[in-house]
Design an enzyme around this catalytic site. Structure first.
Site, mmCIF file in Angstrom:
data_model
loop_
_atom_site.group_PDB
_atom_site.id
_atom_site.type_symbol
_atom_site.label_atom_id
_atom_site.label_comp_id
_atom_site.label_asym_id
_atom_site.label_seq_id
_atom_site.Cartn_x
_atom_site.Cartn_y
_atom_site.Cartn_z
ATOM 1 N N ASP A 11 -118.165 -44.211 -55.275
ATOM 2 C CA ASP A 11 -118.661 -42.920 -55.757
ATOM 3 C C ASP A 11 -120.037 -43.150 -56.381
ATOM 4 O OD1 ASP A 11 -119.020 -40.376 -56.694
ATOM 5 O OD2 ASP A 11 -117.311 -40.367 -58.051
ATOM 6 N N ASP A 105 -121.701 -38.210 -51.487
ATOM 7 C CA ASP A 105 -121.802 -39.304 -52.446
ATOM 8 C C ASP A 105 -120.522 -40.102 -52.653
ATOM 9 O OD1 ASP A 105 -120.522 -37.185 -53.650
ATOM 10 O OD2 ASP A 105 -121.491 -37.426 -55.588
ATOM 11 N N GLU A 106 -119.510 -39.908 -51.839
ATOM 12 C CA GLU A 106 -118.301 -40.709 -52.014
ATOM 13 C C GLU A 106 -117.571 -40.886 -50.698
ATOM 14 O OE1 GLU A 106 -114.996 -39.094 -54.260
ATOM 15 O OE2 GLU A 106 -115.852 -37.091 -54.141
#
Length: 440
Positions: A11, A105-106
């Site tokens: 993350d 983003d993850e």
């Protein structure tokens, strides 16, 4: 459950804000808030410096300004975010064929499918430390928090335990010891409504949840959610890492600075959104059967309406016609502040709409006044704070602020020191955007 810690969750920390701080030297170490910058905006991401003032995602921007008035409030630069995200996802896919992105983003990574010589706690810990450095290298200095465990549930929770720039590996057999002291909201799917239902039966922590029988959870929450929660409370999660996540819907929505009332203008805006949605469908080689309209009224009440077609389509006129019909079912006389059009029930094939009106003139034509209003919206130069610009004399920079016919720019880039600030007329022909502006 796996006998080795082979599911990794990464993350990227305060992703949007971190990209802005990376690219804007004057903002490094200072509070940055990314999201809607207008009076009705919502925070998408706050830097850790801003979080110290109580600013968080999904908070109204107006509240964030009250809590942290000295923060830099930026509109967001999605091309820059996508570029950084692509670099990370390509790195992860070079490690394992099983990478499941959850957002920009993850992502989850299945290390069992990677060519790693040592899958022990020590082995995956050493691998993760190297991975974190490689993430920083490919993104120009961004950090990510990594969690590793025997399941998706444990890996994702582990990645939250030591933010920012953390690394936590949960050894197999320690999963329940990790979960039991935690609040039930740590379990995916336990939102405010579910948490309140559990509170009413005396459940606040995972340890308390573990004491509740499956039958009782099904009675309180329903069969699907109750059964799922019963398993997750015991760290029983066998969900695989899925390499490709199919899009469930494609949509466009716009929030307006003033409330729109004129029905012809609203119809024209819906038609423009339908055209954008179907353009995206065609680029993705998809079509869809269900058209959804989202409307937020002047009183902030939000309404959605959906209709399902006989067959899938990627035709803009068909989607626009359905969306206009759905709009006609709502009372918008008090004003509309948000409109959205989406298409779901996606498929990779298209069936001709036998019921489509092939006579384009059958649709209500856009009158001259409405066309003028739409054209003015399209031509307007939008100098939102944070956008990348270039000036013929001063070079590259970003919008520091604008208003009353003036735009202020700070001239700096990732590779330069904090730069000088200059102001220009908003219509200065020497000043232009160097990346596309966000859609209205």
């Amino acid at each position: 459950m796996r006998a080795e810690p082979t599911i990794l969750h990464v993350d990227l920390d305060a992703f949007f804000a971190a990209v802005e701080q990376r690219d804007k030297p004057s903002l490094r170490g200072k509070p940055v808030v990314v999201g809607g910058v207008g009076g009705r905006g919502v925070v998408a991401t706050a830097s850790y410096e801003a979080r110290a003032f109580g600013v968080h995602s999904a908070m109204p921007t107006a509240e964030a300004r009250r809590r942290c008035p000295n923060a830099a409030f930026l509109a967001g630069r999605f091309p820059a975010y996508r570029e950084a995200s692509t670099a990370v996802m390509e790195l992860l896919r070079s490690i394992s064929p099983l990478v499941e992105p959850l957002s920009l983003d993850e992502a989850f990574v299945d290390l069992a499918a990677a060519d790693l010589p040592d899958l022990s706690v020590a082995g995956v810990s050493a691998f993760a430390r190297d991975l974190k450095q490689r993430v920083s290298d490919v993104t120009g200095g961004l950090t990510g928090s990594v969690g590793i465990g025997s399941s998706k549930l444990i890996a994702k929770i582990a990645s939250e335990l030591d933010k920012p720039d953390g690394l936590v590996v949960i050894a197999p057999g320690m999963e329940q010891d990790l979960l039991r002291p935690m609040q039930v909201t740590v379990i995916p799917g336990v939102g405010p409504a579910t948490a309140e239902s559990l509170r009413r039966i005396g459940v606040h922590t995972v340890a308390e949840l573990e004491e509740i029988s499956a039958d009782e959870l099904v009675r309180v929450l329903g069969r699907a959610q109750g059964s799922n929660l019963y398993q997750l409370a015991r760290a029983q999660d066998d969900r695989p890492v899925v390499a490709e996540r199919e899009a469930k819907s494609i949509s466009v929505e716009d929030t307006y600075e003033s409330d729109y009332v004129d029905r012809k203008l609203l119809n024209a805006l819906v038609e423009r959104q339908a055209a954008k949605v179907t353009e995206r469908l065609r680029k993705a080689r998809l079509s869809g059967r269900t058209v959804t309209l989202k409307v937020r009224l002047h009183d902030f009440s939000t309404h959605t309406r959906s209709a399902t077609l006989p067959g899938p389509t990627d035709d803009g006129r068909t989607v626009a016609r359905v969306a206009r019909t759905l709009l006609s079912e709502l009372d918008t006389s008090g004003g509309v502040r948000l409109l959205g059009v989406g298409v779901s029930a996606l498929t990779d094939w298209i069936q001709d709409d036998l019921f489509a009106d092939t006579d384009e003139a059958a649709d209500d034509p856009v009158d001259e006044e409405t066309e003028t209003a739409l054209s003015a919206m399209s031509r307007r130069r939008v100098w939102l704070p944070g956008l990348d610009v270039v000036h013929d004399e001063h070079g590259a920079g970003w919008v520091w602020g604008s208003g009353r016919g003036v735009v202020t720019v700070r001239f700096e880039t990732t590779e330069t020191p904090a730069g000088k600030v200059r102001s220009f007329p908003a219509d200065d022909p020497a000043l232009r955007l160097s990346r596309p502006a966000p859609e209205e």
